[in-house]
Scaffold this active site. Structure first.
Site, PDB file in Angstrom:
ATOM      1  N   PHE A  82       0.847  -1.188   0.000  1.00 38.03           N
ATOM      2  CA  PHE A  82       0.000   0.000   0.000  1.00 38.03           C
ATOM      3  C   PHE A  82       0.886   1.243   0.000  1.00 38.03           C
ATOM      4  CE2 PHE A  82      -2.002  -3.534   2.148  1.00 38.03           C
ATOM      5  CZ  PHE A  82      -3.249  -3.612   1.536  1.00 38.03           C
TER       6      PHE A  82
ATOM      7  N   SER B   1      -6.911  -7.705  -1.427  1.00 39.10           N
ATOM      8  CA  SER B   1      -6.402  -7.141  -0.180  1.00 39.10           C
ATOM      9  C   SER B   1      -6.877  -5.706  -0.019  1.00 39.10           C
ATOM     10  CB  SER B   1      -4.871  -7.170  -0.156  1.00 39.10           C
ATOM     11  OG  SER B   1      -4.395  -8.487  -0.148  1.00 39.10           O
TER      12      SER B   1
ATOM     13  N   CYS C 247      -3.589  -5.154   6.579  1.00 42.32           N
ATOM     14  CA  CYS C 247      -3.900  -5.812   5.315  1.00 42.32           C
ATOM     15  C   CYS C 247      -4.827  -6.998   5.576  1.00 42.32           C
ATOM     16  CB  CYS C 247      -2.615  -6.291   4.640  1.00 42.32           C
ATOM     17  SG  CYS C 247      -2.900  -7.136   3.070  1.00 42.32           S
TER      18      CYS C 247
ATOM     19  N   THR D 174      -8.204  -9.601   3.849  1.00 44.03           N
ATOM     20  CA  THR D 174      -8.731 -10.188   2.627  1.00 44.03           C
ATOM     21  C   THR D 174     -10.241 -10.024   2.555  1.00 44.03           C
ATOM     22  OG1 THR D 174      -6.971 -11.835   2.587  1.00 44.03           O
ATOM     23  CG2 THR D 174      -8.930 -12.320   1.286  1.00 44.03           C
TER      24      THR D 174
ATOM     25  N   ALA E 283      -7.890 -12.670  11.857  1.00 42.57           N
ATOM     26  CA  ALA E 283      -7.259 -13.772  12.569  1.00 42.57           C
ATOM     27  C   ALA E 283      -7.027 -13.395  14.037  1.00 42.57           C
ATOM     28  CB  ALA E 283      -5.932 -14.137  11.915  1.00 42.57           C
TER      29      ALA E 283
ATOM     30  N   HIS F 142       1.337  -4.670   7.558  1.00 44.86           N
ATOM     31  CA  HIS F 142       1.739  -5.580   8.630  1.00 44.86           C
ATOM     32  C   HIS F 142       2.088  -4.739   9.858  1.00 44.86           C
ATOM     33  CE1 HIS F 142       3.152  -8.450   5.194  1.00 44.86           C
ATOM     34  NE2 HIS F 142       1.847  -8.359   5.282  1.00 44.86           N
TER      35      HIS F 142
ATOM     36  N   THR G 170       4.788  11.947   8.261  1.00 46.90           N
ATOM     37  CA  THR G 170       6.179  12.311   8.497  1.00 46.90           C
ATOM     38  C   THR G 170       6.405  12.599   9.974  1.00 46.90           C
ATOM     39  OG1 THR G 170       6.333  13.303   6.286  1.00 46.90           O
ATOM     40  CG2 THR G 170       8.015  13.939   7.891  1.00 46.90           C
TER      41      THR G 170
END
Length: 269
Positions: free
Chosen positions: A2, A45, A52, A54, A74, A112, A161
């Site tokens: 991404f 995704s 991320c 599904t 999960a 992640h 930033t």
């Protein structure tokens, strides 16, 4: 992969802790006319607050009055992120996976999450807002090693930033301009709330590559000459005028003792 540029703010329609699969799922609704799902397919995704996930179900064409989609979460994801804190009506940042022909306006975001962090202050600055964050204690050291002034960081999936860092106290700051405040969920969060944190993955690759190189070529033998050169230069300056090298040492005798210690530690065979 991404970019950290949020495409849409969706709304949690349902968080089902025991769905038809026996797991946890989120159903996200989109504003009418949203184009987020116009070329979406099952299995795609989609980043939700920087995580991320599904797409397991798609409902309604883009022109539908209430297009929506579902994702499964999960147990590990619930433990590592703030998605478990979402409730019906919560706003979430959404971004589809990047395409090869997309401009990289943000930075490389994997989706992640490394940790969560707490907002410890929120301060207006003109029409901008400065947020200060601190990661959870058990994750703080691993996060802070990759947070650098003017570097990238993804917070709830938003590429931002870093404007200030304090490694001693373990916090960093970012600033949201007026435009960004209208486009991301962070702007509406308050002190005490949490965000998902993903540090710049390029920093991780650089660290591991350097560690591998130093390990393969005798790290101490490569680094020691560099440190010795720095210390020799420091000792040379301090021997002439200790207080100029160590301005916080008002006692010249103490500064001289430090110089002697450095010489013994680093320069004595």
């Amino acid at each position: 992969m991404f970019t950290g540029l949020v495409e849409e703010i969706g709304t949690v329609a349902e968080r089902d802790s025991r769905d038809e699969t026996g797991g946890t799922s989120l159903t996200i609704t989109l504003p009418a006319g949203s184009k987020l799902l116009e070329d979406a397919a099952l299995g795609d995704s989609i980043a939700i607050n920087g995580v991320c996930l599904t797409a397991t179900a798609l409902s309604g064409p883009p022109e539908a009055s209430q297009p929506s989609f579902k994702v499964g979460i999960a147990p590990e994801t619930l433990r590592l992120t703030n998605l478990g804190q979402l409730t019906q009506g919560s706003g979430v940042n959404l971004e589809r996976a990047v395409r090869a022909d997309t401009r990289m306006g943000g930075h490389f975001v994997q989706g992640h999450v490394d940790a969560t962090a707490e907002i410890i202050s929120k301060t207006p600055d003109g029409n901008a807002v400065t947020f200060r964050f601190r990661a959870r204690e058990q994750e703080r050291k691993d996060v802070m090693r990759y947070v650098v002034h003017k570097g990238f960081i993804a917070l709830d999936g938003t590429s931002l930033t870093v404007t200030k860092v304090d490694d001693v106290e373990g916090w960093w700051e970012v600033m949201l301009i007026s435009y960004t405040q209208e486009k991301v969920v962070l702007a509406k969060k308050q002190v005490g709330e949490s965000v998902n944190v993903e540090v710049d993955v390029l920093a991780k690759y650089a660290e591991k590559s350097m560690a591998g190189y130093l390990g393969a070529h005798g790290g101490d033998n490569l680094i020691k000459p560099i440190i010795e050169g720095m210390v020799q230069n420091l000792v040379a300056q301090a021997s002439k005028r200790p207080s100029s090298v160590f301005p916080l040492w008002s006692n010249v005798g103490d500064a001289t003792m430090l110089v002697q210690h450095l010489r013994q530690v680093y320069l004595t065979p």
